[in-house]
Design a protein around this motif. Sequence first.
Motif, PDB file in Angstrom:
ATOM      1  N   HIS A  48     132.582  55.582 -30.062  1.00 41.89           N
ATOM      2  CA  HIS A  48     131.469  56.510 -30.280  1.00 41.89           C
ATOM      3  C   HIS A  48     130.174  55.760 -30.047  1.00 41.89           C
ATOM      4  N   LYS A  49     129.176  56.437 -29.487  1.00 41.45           N
ATOM      5  CA  LYS A  49     127.921  55.766 -29.141  1.00 41.45           C
ATOM      6  C   LYS A  49     127.241  55.125 -30.348  1.00 41.45           C
ATOM      7  N   ASP A  50     127.506  55.649 -31.550  1.00 40.23           N
ATOM      8  CA  ASP A  50     126.876  55.111 -32.760  1.00 40.23           C
ATOM      9  C   ASP A  50     127.733  54.066 -33.459  1.00 40.23           C
ATOM     10  N   ASP A  51     128.907  53.763 -32.893  1.00 37.06           N
ATOM     11  CA  ASP A  51     129.775  52.753 -33.503  1.00 37.06           C
ATOM     12  C   ASP A  51     129.112  51.384 -33.401  1.00 37.06           C
ATOM     13  N   GLU A  52     129.279  50.576 -34.423  1.00 36.10           N
ATOM     14  CA  GLU A  52     128.669  49.237 -34.450  1.00 36.10           C
ATOM     15  C   GLU A  52     129.160  48.358 -33.304  1.00 36.10           C
ATOM     16  N   LEU A  53     130.365  48.630 -32.816  1.00 37.45           N
ATOM     17  CA  LEU A  53     130.869  47.837 -31.693  1.00 37.45           C
ATOM     18  C   LEU A  53     130.022  48.039 -30.436  1.00 37.45           C
ATOM     19  N   ASN A  54     129.432  49.206 -30.319  1.00 38.38           N
ATOM     20  CA  ASN A  54     128.613  49.491 -29.147  1.00 38.38           C
ATOM     21  C   ASN A  54     127.332  48.657 -29.115  1.00 38.38           C
ATOM     22  N   GLU A  55     127.020  48.012 -30.235  1.00 36.29           N
ATOM     23  CA  GLU A  55     125.819  47.162 -30.305  1.00 36.29           C
ATOM     24  C   GLU A  55     126.135  45.703 -30.005  1.00 36.29           C
ATOM     25  N   LYS A  56     127.415  45.363 -29.963  1.00 35.43           N
ATOM     26  CA  LYS A  56     127.798  43.966 -29.758  1.00 35.43           C
ATOM     27  C   LYS A  56     127.758  43.597 -28.269  1.00 35.43           C
ATOM     28  N   GLU A  57     127.367  42.357 -28.006  1.00 38.19           N
ATOM     29  CA  GLU A  57     127.334  41.890 -26.623  1.00 38.19           C
ATOM     30  C   GLU A  57     128.745  41.635 -26.109  1.00 38.19           C
ATOM     31  N   PHE A  58     129.603  41.052 -26.937  1.00 37.96           N
ATOM     32  CA  PHE A  58     130.995  40.788 -26.592  1.00 37.96           C
ATOM     33  C   PHE A  58     131.890  41.381 -27.672  1.00 37.96           C
ATOM     34  N   ILE A  59     132.991  42.020 -27.237  1.00 45.06           N
ATOM     35  CA  ILE A  59     133.940  42.616 -28.177  1.00 45.06           C
ATOM     36  C   ILE A  59     135.276  41.909 -28.033  1.00 45.06           C
ATOM     37  N   THR A  60     135.810  41.407 -29.145  1.00 39.82           N
ATOM     38  CA  THR A  60     137.079  40.694 -29.133  1.00 39.82           C
ATOM     39  C   THR A  60     138.154  41.508 -29.859  1.00 39.82           C
ATOM     40  N   PHE A  61     139.391  41.042 -29.769  1.00 36.18           N
ATOM     41  CA  PHE A  61     140.474  41.713 -30.484  1.00 36.18           C
ATOM     42  C   PHE A  61     140.334  41.545 -31.985  1.00 36.18           C
ATOM     43  N   GLN A  62     139.673  40.484 -32.412  1.00 36.89           N
ATOM     44  CA  GLN A  62     139.410  40.321 -33.841  1.00 36.89           C
ATOM     45  C   GLN A  62     138.462  41.419 -34.326  1.00 36.89           C
ATOM     46  N   ASP A  63     137.511  41.808 -33.469  1.00 35.35           N
ATOM     47  CA  ASP A  63     136.627  42.933 -33.800  1.00 35.35           C
ATOM     48  C   ASP A  63     137.426  44.230 -33.882  1.00 35.35           C
ATOM     49  N   ILE A 122     136.428  44.600 -23.097  1.00 32.80           N
ATOM     50  CA  ILE A 122     136.990  43.797 -24.182  1.00 32.80           C
ATOM     51  C   ILE A 122     137.190  42.383 -23.652  1.00 32.80           C
ATOM     52  N   ASP A 123     136.774  41.407 -24.426  1.00 34.29           N
ATOM     53  CA  ASP A 123     136.848  40.009 -23.998  1.00 34.29           C
ATOM     54  C   ASP A 123     138.289  39.512 -24.123  1.00 34.29           C
ATOM     55  N   SER A 124     139.087  39.754 -23.074  1.00 33.30           N
ATOM     56  CA  SER A 124     140.505  39.369 -23.079  1.00 33.30           C
ATOM     57  C   SER A 124     141.025  39.319 -21.654  1.00 33.30           C
ATOM     58  N   ASN A 125     142.003  38.461 -21.414  1.00 30.44           N
ATOM     59  CA  ASN A 125     142.651  38.372 -20.106  1.00 30.44           C
ATOM     60  C   ASN A 125     143.996  39.088 -20.074  1.00 30.44           C
ATOM     61  N   PHE A 126     144.302  39.815 -21.131  1.00 30.05           N
ATOM     62  CA  PHE A 126     145.642  40.403 -21.266  1.00 30.05           C
ATOM     63  C   PHE A 126     145.657  41.922 -21.165  1.00 30.05           C
ATOM     64  N   LEU A 127     144.527  42.523 -20.812  1.00 29.92           N
ATOM     65  CA  LEU A 127     144.470  43.979 -20.763  1.00 29.92           C
ATOM     66  C   LEU A 127     144.418  44.466 -19.311  1.00 29.92           C
ATOM     67  N   GLU A 128     145.571  44.547 -18.706  1.00 30.67           N
ATOM     68  CA  GLU A 128     145.665  45.014 -17.329  1.00 30.67           C
ATOM     69  C   GLU A 128     147.017  45.677 -17.122  1.00 30.67           C
ATOM     70  N   ARG A 129     147.071  46.623 -16.215  1.00 25.24           N
ATOM     71  CA  ARG A 129     148.344  47.274 -15.903  1.00 25.24           C
ATOM     72  C   ARG A 129     148.455  47.482 -14.399  1.00 25.24           C
ATOM     73  N   THR A 130     149.695  47.695 -13.942  1.00 20.47           N
ATOM     74  CA  THR A 130     149.970  48.025 -12.548  1.00 20.47           C
ATOM     75  C   THR A 130     150.533  49.439 -12.494  1.00 20.47           C
ATOM     76  N   VAL A 131     150.069  50.214 -11.538  1.00 20.02           N
ATOM     77  CA  VAL A 131     150.582  51.574 -11.316  1.00 20.02           C
ATOM     78  C   VAL A 131     151.428  51.562 -10.044  1.00 20.02           C
ATOM     79  N   TYR A 132     152.592  52.227 -10.103  1.00 21.68           N
ATOM     80  CA  TYR A 132     153.576  52.194  -9.022  1.00 21.68           C
ATOM     81  C   TYR A 132     153.846  53.589  -8.468  1.00 21.68           C
ATOM     82  N   LEU A 133     154.335  53.614  -7.233  1.00 17.77           N
ATOM     83  CA  LEU A 133     154.884  54.829  -6.639  1.00 17.77           C
ATOM     84  C   LEU A 133     156.380  54.585  -6.467  1.00 17.77           C
ATOM     85  N   ALA A 134     157.197  55.407  -7.110  1.00 18.78           N
ATOM     86  CA  ALA A 134     158.653  55.205  -7.116  1.00 18.78           C
ATOM     87  C   ALA A 134     159.361  56.362  -6.414  1.00 18.78           C
TER      88      ALA A 134
END
Length: 300
Positions: free
Chosen positions: A170-185, A258-270
């Motif tokens: 939400h635009k008023d969420d405190e996270l929206n004010e942070k420069e970097f967001i981590t999983f701890q946040d 989000i400051d992380s290297n683990f948030l990615e996915r691959t989309v496939y055509l099967a």
Amino acid sequence: MDLRQLRYFTTVVQEKNYSKAAKILHISQPSLSNAIMKLEKEVGFQLLERNTRGLELTEAGGIFYTRSADLLRRFNNFQVELEEMKHVGSGTISIGSIESFKIWFPKIIRNFKINYPNIHFKVREILGEEKVIESLNRFNVHFTITNQPINHEKIISAPLYNEKFVLLVHKDDELNEKEFITFQDLAKKELIISTTGFQTRDDILKAFKHEKALPNIIYEIERLETACSLVEEGLGVTILPESYVKSVTTTDTAIRAIDSNFLERTVYLAYLKDRYLSPAVCKLVEEIHRFFNESDRNDY
């Protein structure tokens, strides 16, 4: 022995009752019983036996049923292929999809319809590896767009694109004010996430585990649009595929990295390796791959 006898036999097994099977097959019960006895005589061994629990397969009958059901499925699929061969430039293309499919698919169809104006489309949401495999094997769809690598010897699962997951707040969420967001946040916030069985949920929970954070799951949903609605009301935060979230932001929500290297996915055509695909289906698959291979598709 013919296909009609095999249909009679498999229907009896599936219904576990001669009377119910006879109604489905639109024949009399005595005629059905005689047909099964004749089949047993032809194959030379007992297929079914009656006991206090009703009808049950013999050991040999179990093997015979498995082979019969597979043969009937392949014959029915062959009939579908024959019908599709008659329709060059027309007919129906059936597609299995994930929710974010709706973001980019219309852009491809707009050009495709210029050359194939008479094609009809059936799009159904198919989620989870088992359902994807089943829908392809049963010829319910020509191909499926999925966010899971499908591990099956009869199915080709070709990568289409990679994308990151991002945070919707939400635009008023405190996270929206942070420069970097981590999983701890994020661990301190009320999390909205897909229910068990969805690949998106698995991807996000794996990221939490890698980042050594515990998610505070409050809402479990089946559709991404529900998660967006909850965020819009200020009821929590959610993590969504980047391509999807770009199309659903409102004046009350904000997208954050989000400051992380683990948030990615691959989309496939099967699709099935050995299924006949009409020229129109092949052209559409080609257009989808071309769309994601071009360097100027950043606005999808």
